[in-house]
Motif scaffolding. Structure first.
Motif, PDB file in Angstrom:
ATOM      1  N   MET A   1      -9.979  30.286  -8.284  1.00 14.99           N
ATOM      2  CA  MET A   1     -10.140  29.441  -9.439  1.00 14.99           C
ATOM      3  C   MET A   1     -11.463  28.685  -9.321  1.00 14.99           C
ATOM      4  O   MET A   1     -11.752  28.093  -8.285  1.00 14.99           O
ATOM      5  CB  MET A   1      -8.967  28.456  -9.513  1.00 14.99           C
ATOM      6  CG  MET A   1      -9.126  27.421 -10.567  1.00 14.99           C
ATOM      7  SD  MET A   1      -7.656  26.408 -10.714  1.00 14.99           S
ATOM      8  CE  MET A   1      -7.925  25.782 -12.333  1.00 14.99           C
ATOM      9  N   ASP A   2     -12.252  28.706 -10.381  1.00 16.46           N
ATOM     10  CA  ASP A   2     -13.512  27.973 -10.405  1.00 16.46           C
ATOM     11  C   ASP A   2     -13.248  26.530 -10.816  1.00 16.46           C
ATOM     12  O   ASP A   2     -12.552  26.265 -11.796  1.00 16.46           O
ATOM     13  CB  ASP A   2     -14.490  28.610 -11.401  1.00 16.46           C
ATOM     14  CG  ASP A   2     -15.039  29.935 -10.902  1.00 16.46           C
ATOM     15  OD1 ASP A   2     -15.140  30.097  -9.674  1.00 16.46           O
ATOM     16  OD2 ASP A   2     -15.356  30.786 -11.744  1.00 16.46           O
ATOM     17  N   LEU A   3     -13.796  25.618 -10.061  1.00 13.58           N
ATOM     18  CA  LEU A   3     -13.601  24.201 -10.337  1.00 13.58           C
ATOM     19  C   LEU A   3     -14.790  23.631 -11.106  1.00 13.58           C
ATOM     20  O   LEU A   3     -15.933  24.004 -10.848  1.00 13.58           O
ATOM     21  CB  LEU A   3     -13.446  23.417  -9.030  1.00 13.58           C
ATOM     22  CG  LEU A   3     -12.257  23.769  -8.150  1.00 13.58           C
ATOM     23  CD1 LEU A   3     -12.300  22.964  -6.864  1.00 13.58           C
ATOM     24  CD2 LEU A   3     -10.960  23.506  -8.886  1.00 13.58           C
ATOM     25  N   SER A   4     -14.509  22.708 -11.999  1.00 12.61           N
ATOM     26  CA  SER A   4     -15.570  21.983 -12.695  1.00 12.61           C
ATOM     27  C   SER A   4     -16.212  20.996 -11.715  1.00 12.61           C
ATOM     28  O   SER A   4     -15.663  20.727 -10.641  1.00 12.61           O
ATOM     29  CB  SER A   4     -14.986  21.221 -13.887  1.00 12.61           C
ATOM     30  OG  SER A   4     -14.125  20.201 -13.420  1.00 12.61           O
ATOM     31  N   LYS A   5     -17.346  20.463 -12.094  1.00 12.08           N
ATOM     32  CA  LYS A   5     -18.000  19.470 -11.234  1.00 12.08           C
ATOM     33  C   LYS A   5     -17.086  18.269 -11.003  1.00 12.08           C
ATOM     34  O   LYS A   5     -17.012  17.734  -9.899  1.00 12.08           O
ATOM     35  CB  LYS A   5     -19.316  19.008 -11.851  1.00 12.08           C
ATOM     36  CG  LYS A   5     -20.437  20.003 -11.710  1.00 12.08           C
ATOM     37  CD  LYS A   5     -21.735  19.419 -12.219  1.00 12.08           C
ATOM     38  CE  LYS A   5     -22.863  20.424 -12.035  1.00 12.08           C
ATOM     39  NZ  LYS A   5     -24.163  19.853 -12.400  1.00 12.08           N
ATOM     40  N   LYS A   6     -16.401  17.862 -12.049  1.00 16.82           N
ATOM     41  CA  LYS A   6     -15.496  16.721 -11.948  1.00 16.82           C
ATOM     42  C   LYS A   6     -14.358  17.024 -10.966  1.00 16.82           C
ATOM     43  O   LYS A   6     -14.009  16.180 -10.137  1.00 16.82           O
ATOM     44  CB  LYS A   6     -14.932  16.385 -13.327  1.00 16.82           C
ATOM     45  CG  LYS A   6     -14.044  15.165 -13.345  1.00 16.82           C
ATOM     46  CD  LYS A   6     -13.550  14.861 -14.747  1.00 16.82           C
ATOM     47  CE  LYS A   6     -12.600  13.683 -14.722  1.00 16.82           C
ATOM     48  NZ  LYS A   6     -12.009  13.414 -16.021  1.00 16.82           N
ATOM     49  N   ASP A   7     -13.782  18.239 -11.060  1.00 18.82           N
ATOM     50  CA  ASP A   7     -12.713  18.623 -10.142  1.00 18.82           C
ATOM     51  C   ASP A   7     -13.221  18.763  -8.711  1.00 18.82           C
ATOM     52  O   ASP A   7     -12.508  18.421  -7.758  1.00 18.82           O
ATOM     53  CB  ASP A   7     -12.045  19.925 -10.592  1.00 18.82           C
ATOM     54  CG  ASP A   7     -10.919  19.701 -11.595  1.00 18.82           C
ATOM     55  OD1 ASP A   7     -10.510  18.537 -11.797  1.00 18.82           O
ATOM     56  OD2 ASP A   7     -10.446  20.697 -12.165  1.00 18.82           O
ATOM     57  N   LYS A   8     -14.436  19.255  -8.549  1.00 15.29           N
ATOM     58  CA  LYS A   8     -15.000  19.362  -7.190  1.00 15.29           C
ATOM     59  C   LYS A   8     -15.153  17.981  -6.562  1.00 15.29           C
ATOM     60  O   LYS A   8     -14.832  17.785  -5.388  1.00 15.29           O
ATOM     61  CB  LYS A   8     -16.341  20.082  -7.209  1.00 15.29           C
ATOM     62  CG  LYS A   8     -16.220  21.581  -7.356  1.00 15.29           C
ATOM     63  CD  LYS A   8     -17.574  22.250  -7.294  1.00 15.29           C
ATOM     64  CE  LYS A   8     -17.428  23.753  -7.468  1.00 15.29           C
ATOM     65  NZ  LYS A   8     -18.709  24.445  -7.418  1.00 15.29           N
TER      66      LYS A   8
END
Length: 112
Positions: A1-8
């Motif tokens: 799953m690719d994470l958004s910058k916010k999720d990272k």
């Protein structure tokens, strides 16, 4: 799953909290060894060897888990921290709903 910058960013905060808890557990374990040493009078070398071995083993564990931590394994690290009760599901509130659901589903799949 690719994470958004916010999720990272949120994942890094969650992982840091879990890492802090893991270091606390390690220090508590080392303190138990030190307590046994304080209670004994003539086994300094044995207790030193035990403490040294435990610190070394702990260091390897921490290095394996957290050195070279990249975005591609953030979620796996969080899942492991939840399984080991270093963090709990309430800590996931920082993440997007989609990412939270992915982690919860992964946890369910691991317990089957």
């Amino acid at each position: 799953m690719d994470l958004s910058k916010k999720d990272k960013k949120a994942a890094r905060e969650i992982i840091a909290k879990g890492m802090h808890a893991e270091f606390q557990r390690g220090m508590q374990h080392f303190d138990i060894i030190m307590q046994k040493w304080r209670e004994s009078k003539d086994e300094d070398q044995i207790h030193y060897a035990e403490l040294y071995g435990e610190v070394r083993q702990f260091d390897k564990r921490i290095a394996f888990r957290y050195d070279r931590l990249s975005g591609s394994i953030y979620l796996d690290t969080i899942i492991i921290q939840i399984i080991e009760k270093l963090i709990d599901l309430s800590d996931l509130n920082l993440l997007s709903t989609e990412t939270q659901e992915y982690i919860i589903q992964s946890l369910k799949n691991r317990t089957l």
